[in-house]
Write a protein that holds these residues in place. Structure first.
Motif, PDB file in Angstrom:
ATOM      1  N   GLU A   1      42.245  47.840  42.350  1.00  0.00           N
ATOM      2  CA  GLU A   1      41.767  49.433  42.443  1.00  0.00           C
ATOM      3  C   GLU A   1      42.177  49.812  43.988  1.00  0.00           C
ATOM      4  N   PRO A   2      42.844  50.923  44.437  1.00  0.00           N
ATOM      5  CA  PRO A   2      43.247  50.495  45.751  1.00  0.00           C
ATOM      6  C   PRO A   2      41.495  52.038  46.362  1.00  0.00           C
ATOM      7  N   SER A   3      40.761  51.705  47.320  1.00  0.00           N
ATOM      8  CA  SER A   3      39.411  52.445  47.579  1.00  0.00           C
ATOM      9  C   SER A   3      39.628  53.357  48.413  1.00  0.00           C
ATOM     10  N   ILE A   4      39.641  54.968  47.883  1.00  0.00           N
ATOM     11  CA  ILE A   4      39.601  55.863  48.894  1.00  0.00           C
ATOM     12  C   ILE A   4      38.375  56.913  49.761  1.00  0.00           C
ATOM     13  N   PRO A   5      38.727  56.586  51.603  1.00  0.00           N
ATOM     14  CA  PRO A   5      37.836  56.247  52.489  1.00  0.00           C
ATOM     15  C   PRO A   5      37.351  58.119  52.378  1.00  0.00           C
ATOM     16  N   PHE A   6      36.792  58.951  51.578  1.00  0.00           N
ATOM     17  CA  PHE A   6      36.876  60.372  51.439  1.00  0.00           C
ATOM     18  C   PHE A   6      36.108  60.431  50.693  1.00  0.00           C
ATOM     19  N   ALA A   7      34.750  60.936  51.135  1.00  0.00           N
ATOM     20  CA  ALA A   7      33.561  61.560  50.409  1.00  0.00           C
ATOM     21  C   ALA A   7      34.138  62.707  49.131  1.00  0.00           C
ATOM     22  N   GLU A   8      33.310  63.199  48.101  1.00  0.00           N
ATOM     23  CA  GLU A   8      33.636  64.181  47.523  1.00  0.00           C
ATOM     24  C   GLU A   8      31.357  64.723  48.219  1.00  0.00           C
ATOM     25  N   LYS A   9      32.097  65.844  47.457  1.00  0.00           N
ATOM     26  CA  LYS A   9      30.763  66.609  47.846  1.00  0.00           C
ATOM     27  C   LYS A   9      30.424  68.028  47.008  1.00  0.00           C
ATOM     28  N   ILE A  10      29.079  68.143  46.032  1.00  0.00           N
ATOM     29  CA  ILE A  10      28.391  68.797  45.526  1.00  0.00           C
ATOM     30  C   ILE A  10      28.631  69.840  45.814  1.00  0.00           C
ATOM     31  N   LEU A  11      28.682  70.628  45.018  1.00  0.00           N
ATOM     32  CA  LEU A  11      28.828  72.108  45.782  1.00  0.00           C
ATOM     33  C   LEU A  11      27.786  73.308  44.921  1.00  0.00           C
ATOM     34  N   TYR A  12      27.653  72.943  43.906  1.00  0.00           N
ATOM     35  CA  TYR A  12      26.848  74.273  42.571  1.00  0.00           C
ATOM     36  C   TYR A  12      26.304  73.031  41.435  1.00  0.00           C
ATOM     37  N   ARG A  13      25.269  73.157  41.263  1.00  0.00           N
ATOM     38  CA  ARG A  13      25.339  72.612  39.177  1.00  0.00           C
ATOM     39  C   ARG A  13      24.366  73.265  39.225  1.00  0.00           C
ATOM     40  N   ASP A  14      24.004  73.295  38.026  1.00  0.00           N
ATOM     41  CA  ASP A  14      22.528  73.829  36.904  1.00  0.00           C
ATOM     42  C   ASP A  14      22.243  73.300  35.816  1.00  0.00           C
ATOM     43  N   GLU A  15      22.224  73.300  34.737  1.00  0.00           N
ATOM     44  CA  GLU A  15      22.045  72.964  33.262  1.00  0.00           C
ATOM     45  C   GLU A  15      23.572  72.255  33.077  1.00  0.00           C
ATOM     46  N   HIS A  16      24.115  73.347  32.764  1.00  0.00           N
ATOM     47  CA  HIS A  16      25.390  72.684  32.491  1.00  0.00           C
ATOM     48  C   HIS A  16      26.828  72.695  33.165  1.00  0.00           C
ATOM     49  N   ILE A  17      26.705  73.186  34.094  1.00  0.00           N
ATOM     50  CA  ILE A  17      28.004  72.160  35.178  1.00  0.00           C
ATOM     51  C   ILE A  17      27.561  72.148  36.379  1.00  0.00           C
ATOM     52  N   LEU A  18      28.771  70.924  36.841  1.00  0.00           N
ATOM     53  CA  LEU A  18      28.227  71.184  38.258  1.00  0.00           C
ATOM     54  C   LEU A  18      29.622  71.409  38.979  1.00  0.00           C
ATOM     55  N   VAL A  19      30.420  71.632  40.368  1.00  0.00           N
ATOM     56  CA  VAL A  19      31.350  72.337  41.230  1.00  0.00           C
ATOM     57  C   VAL A  19      31.135  71.418  42.359  1.00  0.00           C
ATOM     58  N   ALA A  20      32.240  71.002  42.387  1.00  0.00           N
ATOM     59  CA  ALA A  20      32.254  69.503  43.271  1.00  0.00           C
ATOM     60  C   ALA A  20      33.382  70.103  44.157  1.00  0.00           C
ATOM     61  N   TYR A  21      34.258  69.478  45.606  1.00  0.00           N
ATOM     62  CA  TYR A  21      34.535  69.461  46.212  1.00  0.00           C
ATOM     63  C   TYR A  21      35.609  68.290  46.349  1.00  0.00           C
ATOM     64  N   LYS A  22      36.861  67.682  45.804  1.00  0.00           N
ATOM     65  CA  LYS A  22      37.097  67.033  45.352  1.00  0.00           C
ATOM     66  C   LYS A  22      38.248  66.136  47.694  1.00  0.00           C
ATOM     67  N   PRO A  23      38.587  65.243  47.931  1.00  0.00           N
ATOM     68  CA  PRO A  23      38.930  64.761  48.521  1.00  0.00           C
ATOM     69  C   PRO A  23      40.346  64.470  48.753  1.00  0.00           C
ATOM     70  N   HIS A  24      41.585  65.181  49.204  1.00  0.00           N
ATOM     71  CA  HIS A  24      42.731  64.268  49.425  1.00  0.00           C
ATOM     72  C   HIS A  24      42.340  62.839  48.861  1.00  0.00           C
ATOM     73  N   PHE A  25      43.833  62.867  47.703  1.00  0.00           N
ATOM     74  CA  PHE A  25      44.199  61.389  47.653  1.00  0.00           C
ATOM     75  C   PHE A  25      43.478  60.575  46.554  1.00  0.00           C
ATOM     76  N   LEU A  26      42.018  61.287  46.461  1.00  0.00           N
ATOM     77  CA  LEU A  26      41.087  61.067  44.949  1.00  0.00           C
ATOM     78  C   LEU A  26      41.343  61.889  43.414  1.00  0.00           C
ATOM     79  N   PRO A  27      41.608  60.883  42.166  1.00  0.00           N
ATOM     80  CA  PRO A  27      42.328  61.701  41.290  1.00  0.00           C
ATOM     81  C   PRO A  27      40.867  62.145  40.742  1.00  0.00           C
ATOM     82  N   VAL A  28      40.873  62.784  40.279  1.00  0.00           N
ATOM     83  CA  VAL A  28      39.800  63.266  39.045  1.00  0.00           C
ATOM     84  C   VAL A  28      39.587  62.638  38.405  1.00  0.00           C
TER      85      VAL A  28
END
Length: 296
Positions: A76-103
């Protein structure tokens, strides 16, 4: 060998496609996975029913039977870029996904995906992405944390009650000023001969985007894109139809030969922001990534 930490699942169809066993159906459903692989998985308990009991090569096909299996890949390839959490509450979380990383897991990727990374970092095993974003596209992904309200957020995307903003960069002829101009793009998008690509075809429009140029240099321009509909690869095809294919696109306008990812040349497409009325609180939400694509 990388093995998924959580099982994938499928329900056998109501109409039997002409098989006798679950194994025969799996071979029909997943032609790229050989019989020896499935037999090895079954022998080690990696294919089972929802009650945990093992499915064997002799287990008969039964309509609607739920089958759980663990995806695995040799390397399995290792993607050398980090995600970042931008918002979170008890129901949802919104994150930034870097290029090349599948969801989500798929193909060569089992654990190296945004969903699994976030489950590991937050400790929330119920976390689940509620929409798709291409692996080569960067930007915002909305995830559900609460299974009881998950359907409400799925419906936001299904009903198009969420306004998305993207950025894209394309090469241009700098002799003409584009800044401030806007294009309303409507056309018909259908699958092409290659299952992983789409194409613009004749007929009634089933896709719609609003595209505006916000910045340019002598050779490149930065565009703001607002998809009104949600067809697969819509923004990539709409930019191409305007004569400005997105920079570093390996699918359009010409399919490039298969090769390893070039991390120095990511597709210049970014999911920049979301606006929606939260279906749980009825409050307006506006979530935006603070980075931008940069012209050269």
């Amino acid at each position: 060998m990388s093995i998924s930490a959580r099982p994938s699942k499928l329900s056998l169809p109501q109409v039997n496609p002409g098989v006798s066993t679950v194994l025969e159906y799996l071979l029909l459903k997943f032609p790229a996975i050989g019989e020896a692989t499935w037999r090895e998985r079954m022998a080690t308990g990696k294919v089972h029913r929802d009650d945990g009991s093992w499915i064997t090569p002799a287990s008969p096909f039964k309509p609607h039977l739920r089958v759980f299996y663990y995806r695995e890949v040799a390397s399995e390839p290792s993607i050398p870029f980090a995600e970042k959490i931008l918002y979170r509450d008890e129901h949802i979380l919104v994150a930034y996904k870097p290029h090349f990383l599948p969801v989500t897991p798929g193909g060569r990727y089992v654990n190296e995906c945004l969903q699994q990374r976030l489950r590991k970092s937050t400790g929330i095993e119920t976390l689940q992405a509620v929409h798709r974003l291409d692996r080569v596209t960067a930007g915002l992904v909305l995830c559900s944390l609460n299974p009881e309200t998950r359907g409400l957020y799925h419906q936001l995307f299904k009903s198009r009650h969420i306004h998305k903003t993207y950025q894209a960069i394309a090469e241009i002829d700098g002799d003409k000023s584009l800044v401030g101009q806007q294009w309303d793009v409507k056309n018909r998008i259908e699958p092409s001969e290659q299952r992983f690509r789409m194409r613009v075809s004749e007929g009634d429009a089933n896709s719609h985007s609003v595209i505006r140029c916000v910045q340019q240099t002598d050779t490149q321009a930065l565009f703001e894109l607002h998809p009104v509909s949600g067809r697969r690869h819509q923004l990539r095809l709409h930019m191409q139809s305007l004569g400005w294919p997105i920079l570093n696109d390996r699918y359009y306008p010409v399919l490039q030969p298969l090769s390893p990812d070039d991390y120095t040349r990511p597709l210049q497409l970014l999911s920049k922001g979301f606006e929606f009325i939260d279906p749980v609180t009825n409050e307006p939400r506006r979530i935006e990534y603070d980075g931008d694509l940069e012209l050269k």
